[in-house]
Design a protein around this motif. Structure first.
Motif, mmCIF file in Angstrom:
data_model
loop_
_atom_site.group_PDB
_atom_site.id
_atom_site.type_symbol
_atom_site.label_atom_id
_atom_site.label_comp_id
_atom_site.label_asym_id
_atom_site.label_seq_id
_atom_site.Cartn_x
_atom_site.Cartn_y
_atom_site.Cartn_z
ATOM 1 N N CYS B 263 0.693 -1.212 0.037
ATOM 2 C CA CYS B 263 -0.073 0.084 -0.012
ATOM 3 C C CYS B 263 0.749 1.365 -0.051
ATOM 4 C CB CYS B 263 -0.984 0.054 1.258
ATOM 5 S SG CYS B 263 -1.790 1.522 1.423
ATOM 6 N N CYS B 266 0.459 3.880 3.297
ATOM 7 C CA CYS B 266 0.761 3.339 4.472
ATOM 8 C C CYS B 266 2.068 2.736 4.505
ATOM 9 C CB CYS B 266 -0.141 2.847 5.555
ATOM 10 S SG CYS B 266 -0.708 1.147 4.644
ATOM 11 N N GLY B 270 -0.696 -0.381 7.190
ATOM 12 C CA GLY B 270 -2.069 -0.940 7.301
ATOM 13 C C GLY B 270 -2.738 0.664 7.555
ATOM 14 N N CYS B 271 -3.695 0.653 6.659
ATOM 15 C CA CYS B 271 -4.622 1.941 6.701
ATOM 16 C C CYS B 271 -5.999 1.675 6.274
ATOM 17 C CB CYS B 271 -3.928 3.015 6.021
ATOM 18 S SG CYS B 271 -4.031 2.781 4.163
ATOM 19 N N CYS B 274 -6.152 0.390 2.599
ATOM 20 C CA CYS B 274 -5.890 -1.117 2.264
ATOM 21 C C CYS B 274 -6.695 -2.138 3.288
ATOM 22 C CB CYS B 274 -4.388 -1.282 2.306
ATOM 23 S SG CYS B 274 -3.710 -0.947 3.723
HETATM 24 ZN ZN LIG Z 1 -2.535 1.106 3.799
#
Ligand SMILES: [Zn+2]
Lengths: 816, 339
Positions: B263, B266, B270-271, B274
Motif C-alpha cells: 500500500c 501506509c 496498514g490503513c 488497504c
Molecule cells: Zn494502507
C-alpha cells in the motif's frame, strides 16, 4: 465460510507451534482468501461457572433476589439478580468484576464493576445468554430468564470458555467467492487436505464404514432427469428423536456459524460442514404411502406448481426446476430446501436420509429464479463430486449411531448412480516445471505435494503419472493445472522475477489510435474542452429528440435500468444530456468524448464474431458540445477548435455548409465536415425545439466526427514557406456587404487579390447599429510582404488599393 | 587645462551624486556630456587647441574623466531605478483577467496514456478490439464454459435478439483476436470500456475501464510475468514497491493469480485504504491457458503466454482517493475540471 481451528486440527495434525494466523496466511497465499481470524470466546473473559447456594428476597425490591453464588473462591459472592428461573443448586454463568457484558442483550459491551443495587452490594452478575453473546446457542424462552447450565459438568469457578470447550478456539473466516472454482473446499476435509500439503502435516481422515442394509421399510428411488440429478442415495433410519444434539456437536456447528436445531437435523449439517456434502432428512411419517412404503421420485416441477419450503415461504415453480417428490406431492426443492410438511418434528421417530448430487447449473437457476440461497444450494452450485454423496451418507449414519445407539437401518441403501466416472490420468514432465516457472524442485517433493492433496502418483523416469481424485475432477483437466498445484503449494514467492529476453516487434501502424490521442490532447489543452467518458447506453427520449428511431438501435436484453436500454449510435445524445446537467454550475460547458458507436445496419464493415458472422460496425467517434453564456461566436469557436485540433493531428478538415440536415439542427447553421474526399461528420447549433427537449437553457453547438473514417484518409505532411527576410507592411480594411455573402469566399478572394498579399486575418465581424439591416461588416488585417525586397509605403498602398477594388467589385461591398 | 578638467570632474561627480531622480540625472548628463553644448564635450572638441606637447597627456586625462563620468551616471541611474522599483507596490498574487483555464483529460485516460507509454517503451504493441463482442471471443475462446456463472444474464449485458452478442466483460476478449491476427511472438496491450450487469452505487459501476497486456512466444514463463508486474508496480508506486501474488481463479489463465502491491499510502503498515492489510489488489494475471492459445491458432506445446489486467478505474480511484466510482461516468465538470 467459517472454519473452527480446533475442529480443523482434528483432521490434520499440525505442529503445536502453528497458530491459526499462520494457517490463515498460508491459505491466503496458496489456496483461498482468508478474510480474518476471530478469537472465539475472547468476549467471555472473567465469566465463570457458578453454583447458586442461597436465594433470599431483596429487602428493597420485590422482583430482585439476593443470591450467594459459589464461584470457586473461598467465600461465595453476593449477587443481586432478577432472573425468573433462579433455584438453589443451579449452575449459572457468572460475570465477575472486569467481565464484559451486554446489558439485556442490547447495545455495546460494558465492563462490569462493583455496584450497589437498591442498597445491596452486588459482586457480579448472573447472566442471561443474550448478555454474553450466546443468545443464538441458547435462545431465550422468557425475557427474564438467566442462562441455566446445570447439565454442564464443569466445576464452580471454571472459565465459561473452558466449560463450553471454547478455549482458544480461533475461527478462520474464508471468503466464499474465492472458493468458486474449488467445490472440494466447501468442507473441513478439503481445507484440511490443503493445510496438510502446505504444512507437510499428516491428515487424519477416517473412512466411515459401509452401511449394512436393513429391513422394514420398502424404499424406492427413481430419477426422471439424470442430467439434473446424476446421483440420488437414500436410506431409512428408525429410532431417532428431535432432541438437542451433544454439546461437542452444538459447539462445532456454532463455531462454524450454523445454528443447532436438534440432533436429527444437526447431523445433516455437521456432515455438510465436515465433508461438504449437503444432506436432507425427511420425516418418514410425512412421506410414506398408505402401506408404509416410501417411493421417492426426482422430477421436474410442473409449470406454475406451488411449493412451500420449510421456512414457510410459498414459491411458484416452473418446469426447469427439480423437485423431490413422492407419489402424491413434492417434498423438497431439490438441492435447495426441504418442504414444510416433511420437516423433522417432535414426533419424528424415523427418517429418510437423502444424500444426492445435483447439476450445478440447474441448482443455480432455481436458486437465482426464486432468490433462495441456502448452504446447500451454495455448494451444489459449484459442481460437487458424486462420489461424495456416498461418503456423506455413510458418515451421517455413523453419527446417528453414535448419538442414538439404538438406531436401526430400516431399508436398503438406495442409489441411482450407474456410471462411475473414470478418473483422469495426466502425465507431468519435470522439465515443464522448470520451463514454465523457472523453479527447481525435486520430483520427490512434487510427488509429496500431490499425495498430500489426495492425488495418485507414480514416477516414470523424468515424468510423473498423476491420477486426479474425483473431488478435483472439476478443476484439474490438463498438465498446466497440475503445474499450478505444485507452484501454489510451493509458494509463488519462491519464483524469481525476470524480464523476457529481448524480442523486438515492428510497431503496427495505428493511425486511429494516434489520431484519437493527439485530438484529445489538443481539445483539452489548447481548446479548453473537458473530456467526458459516458455510457454506451442511451434513453429513448434522447434518441427521438435527435430524430433517431429507437427501434433502429440495438437493445440490451436485460437493461441495467429501464431508462437506458439502447446501445447508442451517436455521442451527441449523452453529450447534450451532459450540457443540461452542467449548465447550472458552469457558464461555459465545453465537453468532448471519444468512444465507439454501434451501428446495427453495417454488418459488412464489422469485425468477425469468431464463428461465421460479423459484429455490428463500431466506428470510433469524436463528439463535442459547447455552450457558453459569455460567448457570441460559439459556432465559430467550435469549428476553429476542430480545424486546429485535427490539423495538429495531421488531418485537414473542410467545413461545407450543409444543404440538407437533420431536423434537430438549427436551420442554416449546420456544416458538413469533410476530410479529403470523405464526408466525416457535422457541426451545428442545436435547434431551439431540441434544445428545449434536452432542457438546455443556452445556445449549444454540437459536432460529431467519425474518426475511423478520418484515419483512413491520407495523413497530411506539413508544408512550410521560407520566411522572408524583408519586413512586412500591414493595412486594415473594413467592408460592408450583404449578410448572405460567405466569409470564406471573401477570405479566399482577399488572399488571392494581389501577389504581395501574405496573410489575411479577420479581426472583427459586426452587424447592428451603424450597419444597415441585411448587411454585415467584416474587418481584416492584410499583410503585404515581398521575398525579394523591402516594400515601400507606396508599393503597399498600391497593392492595398488594388485589393480593395477587387473585393468591392466582386461582392458589391462598401469600404467603411 | 589639467586643472580645469579636474575641477569639472569634481563638480560633475558631485552633481551626479546629488541628482535625486532620473530627470535630474538626465539634466546633469546633458549639461556635461550633451552632444551640442556639454561642458566636457566642449573641452574634448577644443583639444586641438592645446599645445602639441601637452596634447597626449591632456587628451588621455580628458578621456579618463569622460569615462569616469559616464560610469558614474550609469551607476547612479541603476540606483535611482532600483529605488523607484523598490518603492512601487506590486501584487504577485493577482490573477490574470479573464481567468485562463485549461481543459482536461479524463482521469482514466491520463492513467491509460501513462501506462501505454510505459508498455510501448517496453516494446508492447497497442491494439484494440470491439466493445460489443461475440460470446466466442469474450467467453468460449477464453475457456469460460457454457455453464460458467459469468455467462449468466445477471452478470453480463447481452444484446436483445442477438443471443451471441454482448458488451464485453473484460479486455481479455482481445487476446484471441490479436493472436489470430498477429500470431506469435507478440507482446501487446489493449484498453477500454468493459461492462457488467451490475446495479450502480458508490462502489459498483456497470461500465468501467481496464487495461490488458499479454505476451506470447517461446519460453514465456511465470518468472517473466513477475518481472513485468514488478516493473509496472514500481513505475506506478515507486522503487520500493513490493508485489505479492496469490492464487485466483480466472478460466483463461492457468495458473491464475491476483496481484497486490504494498500500500503506497501506509507503506505496508496498514490503513483504511488497504483495509489494514498493507496490500492493495490492483491486477489479475496468469499464464495463458492452453485452450486460449489453441483458439488463437498457436501450438501450446511450442508457445506459452502470460497475461495481466488492470482496472484503470480502480487505479484512478486509488491515485486520487476518489471514493465514489459513479463520478467517472457522470460528465460532471466539477469533477472533470480537477484533473
Ligand atoms: Zn494502507
Amino acid at each position: 465460510m467459517l472454519i473452527s481451528f480446533s475442529w480443523l486440527k482434528e483432521l490434520v495434525t499440525l505442529p503445536a507451534r502453528v497458530r491459526a494466523e499462520d494457517v490463515a496466511k498460508r491459505l491466503s497465499l496458496s489456496t483461498v482468501e482468508v478474510e480474518g481470524v476471530r478469537q472465539q470466546g475472547a468476549d467471555l473473559e472473567n465469566i465463570v461457572v457458578g453454583i447458586i447456594k442461597k436465594i433470599e428476597p431483596h429487602p428493597n425490591a420485590d422482583r430482585l433476589r439476593v443470591t450467594q453464588v459459589d464461584t470457586g473462591g473461598k467465600n461465595p459472592l453476593t449477587i443481586v439478580c432478577g432472573g425468573s428461573n433462579l433455584r438453589v443448586g443451579q449452575k449459572v454463568a457468572v460475570a465477575c468484576v472486569g467481565a464484559h457484558v451486554r446489558w439485556h442483550g442490547e447495545g455495546e459491551l460494558v465492563e462490569l464493576t462493583h455496584t450497589t443495587i437498591r442498597g445491596v452490594a452486588s459482586e457480579g452478575m448472573i447472566c442471561a445468554s443474550t448478555e454474553i453473546g450466546l443468545g443464538e446457542r441458547f435462545p431465550l424462552k422468557d425475557e427474564k430468564e438467566i442462562l441455566d447450565i446445570s447439565d454442564c459438568a464443569a466445576r464452580a469457578g471454571t472459565p465459561l470458555t473452558e466449560a463450553f470447550g471454547l478455549g482458544q478456539s480461533a475461527v478462520l473466516e474464508i471468503d466464499n467467492k474465492s472458493l468458486s472454482n474449488r467445490p472440494d473446499l466447501w468442507g473441513y476435509t478439503g481445507i484440511a487436505r490443503e493445510v496438510s500439503a502446505l504444512f507437510k502435516a499428516p491428515l487424519v481422515l477416517k473412512t466411515p464404514p459401509a452401511i449394512k442394509t436393513g429391513k422394514g421399510i420398502a424404499l424406492r428411488v427413481s430419477v426422471q432427469d439424470t442430467v439434473a440429478c446424476p446421483r440420488y442415495m437414500a436410506v431409512a433410519l428408525k429410532g431417532v428423536k428431535a432432541v438437542p444434539s451433544p454439546a461437542w456437536m452444538q459447539e462445532r456447528l456454532h463455531a462454524s456459524g450454523v445454528r443447532s436445531i436438534n440432533a436429527v437435523v444437526d447431523v445433516t449439517n455437521y456432515v455438510m460442514l465436515e465433508i461438504g456434502q449437503p444432506m436432507h432428512a425427511f420425516d418418514y411419517d410425512a412421506i410414506k404411502d398408505a402401506r408404509g412404503a416410501v417411493e421417492i421420485v426426482v422430477r421436474p416441477a410442473k409449470q406454475r406448481e406451488e411449493f412451500t419450503t420449510l421456512d414457510g415461504h410459498k414459491h411458484t415453480l416452473h418446469d426447469k426446476m427439480l423437485l423431490i417428490a413422492n407419489k402424491t406431492r413434492a417434498v423438497a426443492l431439490a438441492g435447495v430446501m426441504g418442504g414444510d410438511l416433511s420437516a423433522i418434528a417432535d414426533t419424528t421417530h424415523t427418517i429418510i436420509l437423502e444424500s444426492a448430487n445435483f447439476n450445478a447449473r440447474s441448482i443455480r437457476r432455481t436458486s437465482n429464479t426464486l432468490s433462495l440461497r441456502t448452504e446447500s444450494s451454495a455448494r451444489f452450485e459449484k459442481s460437487l463430486d458424486p462420489a461424495q454423496a456416498e461418503q456423506g451418507l455413510r458418515r451421517a449414519v455413523e453419527l446417528y449411531k453414535k448419538i442414538f445407539p439404538s438406531v436401526e437401518i430400516a431399508s436398503i441403501v438406495a442409489d441411482t448412480y450407474s456410471k462411475k466416472a473414470k478418473s483422469l490420468v495426466i502425465t507431468l514432465a519435470e522439465a515443464v516445471l522448470q520451463k514454465k516457472f523457472g523453479i527447481r524442485i525435486s520430483l520427490k517433493e512434487v510427488r509429496q505435494i500431490f499425495e498430500r492433496l489426495g492425488f495418485g502418483v507414480s514416477v516414470r523416469g523424468k515424468n510423473l503419472r498423476v491420477e486426479v481424485p474425483s473431488y478435483r475432477a472439476r478443476d484439474i483437466n490438463v498438465s498446466e493445472d497440475l503445474v499450478e498445484e505444485v507452484v501454489r503449494i510451493h509458494g509463488y514467492e519462491h519464483i524469481k522475477a525476470a524480464l523476457p529476453k529481448i524480442h523486438m516487434l515492428v510497431p503496427a501502424h495505428a493511425p486511429l489510435h494516434m489520431l484519437a490521442r493527439a485530438l484529445k490532447m489538443r481539445m483539452a489543452y489548447e481548446n479548453k474542452f473537458h473530456e467526458s467518458v459516458s455510457y454506451a447506453f442511451v434513453r429513448a427520449g434522447a434518441l427521438t429528440a435527435l430524430g433517431l428511431k429507437p427501434e433502429n438501435h440495438l437493445m440490451l436484453s436485460h437493461p441495467l435500468s429501464e431508462e437506458r436500454p439502447y446501445v447508442t449510435t451517436t455521442l451527441a445524445a449523452n453529450l447534450l444530456e451532459a450540457v443540461e446537467k452542467n449548465q447550472h454550475g458552469n457558464d461555459r460547458v465545453a465537453l468532448f468524448e471519444v468512444a465507439p458507436v454501434f451501428l446495427p445496419e453495417h454488418l459488412k464493415q464489422g469485425v468477425d464474431d469468431g464463428a461465421i458472422g460479423r459484429l455490428p460496425y463500431q466506428p470510433l467517434h469524436f463528439g463535442c458540445v459547447y455552450s457558453d453564456k459569455n460567448e457570441t461566436h460559439s459556432f465559430a469557436y467550435v469549428r476553429d477548435s476542430l480545424e486546429s485540433a485535427f490539423g495538429a493531428a495531421g488531418y485537414d478538415l473542410k467545413f461545407i455548409k450543409a444543404q440538407e440536415g437533420a431536423r434537430w439542427w438549427r436551420a442554416n447553421t449546420a456544416v458538413d465536415i469533410w476530410c479529403a474526399d470523405k464526408k466525416v461528420g457535422y457541426c451545428t447549433i442545436v435547434g431551439r425545439h431540441t434544445q428545449g427537449l434536452f432542457g438546455i437553457s443556452h445556445e449549444a453547438v454540437v459536432a460529431e466526427i467519425d474518426l475511423s473514417l478520418v484515419a483512413k484518409t491520407n495523413f497530411r505532411v506539413k508544408s512550410y514557406h521560407v520566411p522572408s527576410p524583408f519586413p512586412a507592411v500591414t493595412r486594415d480594411v473594413a467592408l460592408v456587404m450583404n449578410e448572405s455573402v460567405q466569409y470564406a469566399d471573401v477570405q479566399e478572394t482577399l488572399t488571392h487579390a494581389h501577389a504581395l498579399v501574405k496573410n489575411v486575418e479577420l479581426f472583427d465581424s459586426y452587424h447592428g447599429e451603424h450597419v444597415d439591416a441585411g448587411k454585415k461588416s467584416l474587418a481584416f488585417h492584410i499583410t503585404y510582404q515581398s521575398n525579394e525586397r523591402t516594400l515601400t509605403a507606396d508599393e503597399a498602398d498600391a497593392a492595398h488599393k488594388a485589393l480593395i477594388a477587387k473585393v468591392v467589385h466582386r461582392y458589391k461591398a462598401q469600404v467603411r | 587645462m589639467e586643472h580645469s578638467l579636474k575641477a569639472l570632474q569634481e563638480k560633475a561627480l558631485k552633481e551626479i551624486a546629488g541628482a535625486n531622480d532620473i530627470d535630474a540625472l538626465e539634466t546633469v548628463e546633458i549639461q556635461y556630456m550633451g552632444r551640442a553644448a556639454g561642458e566636457l564635450t566642449a573641452i574634448l572638441k577644443n583639444l586641438k587647441d592645446v599645445p602639441a606637447a601637452e596634447r597626449p597627456r591632456t587628451g588621455a586625462l580628458a578621456n579618463e574623466i569622460k569615462q569616469d563620468i559616464e560610469a558614474q551616471i550609469l551607476e547612479r541611474r541603476e540606483a535611482l531605478l532600483a529605488r523607484e522599483e523598490n518603492e512601487s507596490v506590486f501584487d504577485v498574487t493577482e490573477s490574470y483577467v479573464p481567468r485562463r483555464e485549461s481543459g482536461t483529460l479524463h482521469p482514466t485516460t491520463q492513467i491509460q496514456y501513462e501506462l501505454e507509454d510505459f508498455f510501448a517503451a517496453m516494446g508492447f504493441r497497442i491494439i484494440d478490439g470491439p466493445e460489443l463482442e461475440s460470446d466466442f471471443y469474450n467467453f468460449s475462446a477464453l475457456n469460460i464454459a457454457p455453464d460458467h456463472p459469468a455467462r449468466d444474464m445477471q452478470d453480463t449485458l447481452y444484446i436483445k435478439d442477438h443471443p451471441t452478442w454482448l458488451m464485453r466483460t473484460q479486455t481479455s476478449s482481445v487476446q484471441v483476436r490479436a493472436m489470430r491476427e498477429y500470431g506469435a511472438p507478440l507482446q501487446a496491450i489493449a484498453s477500454g470500456r468493459c461492462f457488467r450487469n451490475e446495479a450502480t452505487d458508490a462502489r459498483h459501476e456497470h461500465t468501467f475501464h481496464q487495461l490488458e497486456g499479454f505476451v506470447v512466444g517461446e519460453d514465456v514463463s511465470f518468472a517473466h510475468l513477475k518481472g513485468i508486474l514488478d516493473a509496472v508496480a514500481r513505475h506506478l508506486y515507486g522503487e520500493d514497491t513490493q508485489v505479492r501474488l496469490r492464487p485466483k481463479y480466472y478460466p483463461f489463465v492457468e495458473p491464475g493469480v491476483n496481484g497486490e502491491v504494498t500500500c503506497s499510502f501506509c507503506a505496508g503498515g496498514g490503513c483504511a485504504l488497504c483495509k489494514q492489510t498493507g496490500w492493495l489488489e490492483i491486477f489479475g494475471a496468469g499464464l495463458i491457458h492452453p485452450h486460449v492459445l489453441k483458439e488463437g491458432g498457436l501450438d501450446s506445446k511450442k508457445v506459452s503466454g502470460l497475461a495481466f489486467g488492470f482496472g484503470l478505474t480502480r487505479l484512478a480511484m486509488l491515485k486520487y482517493g476518489i471514493n465514489d466510482i459513479r463520478l467517472f461516468m457522470s460528465a460532471d465538470m466539477q469533477f472533470l475540471k480537477q484533473f
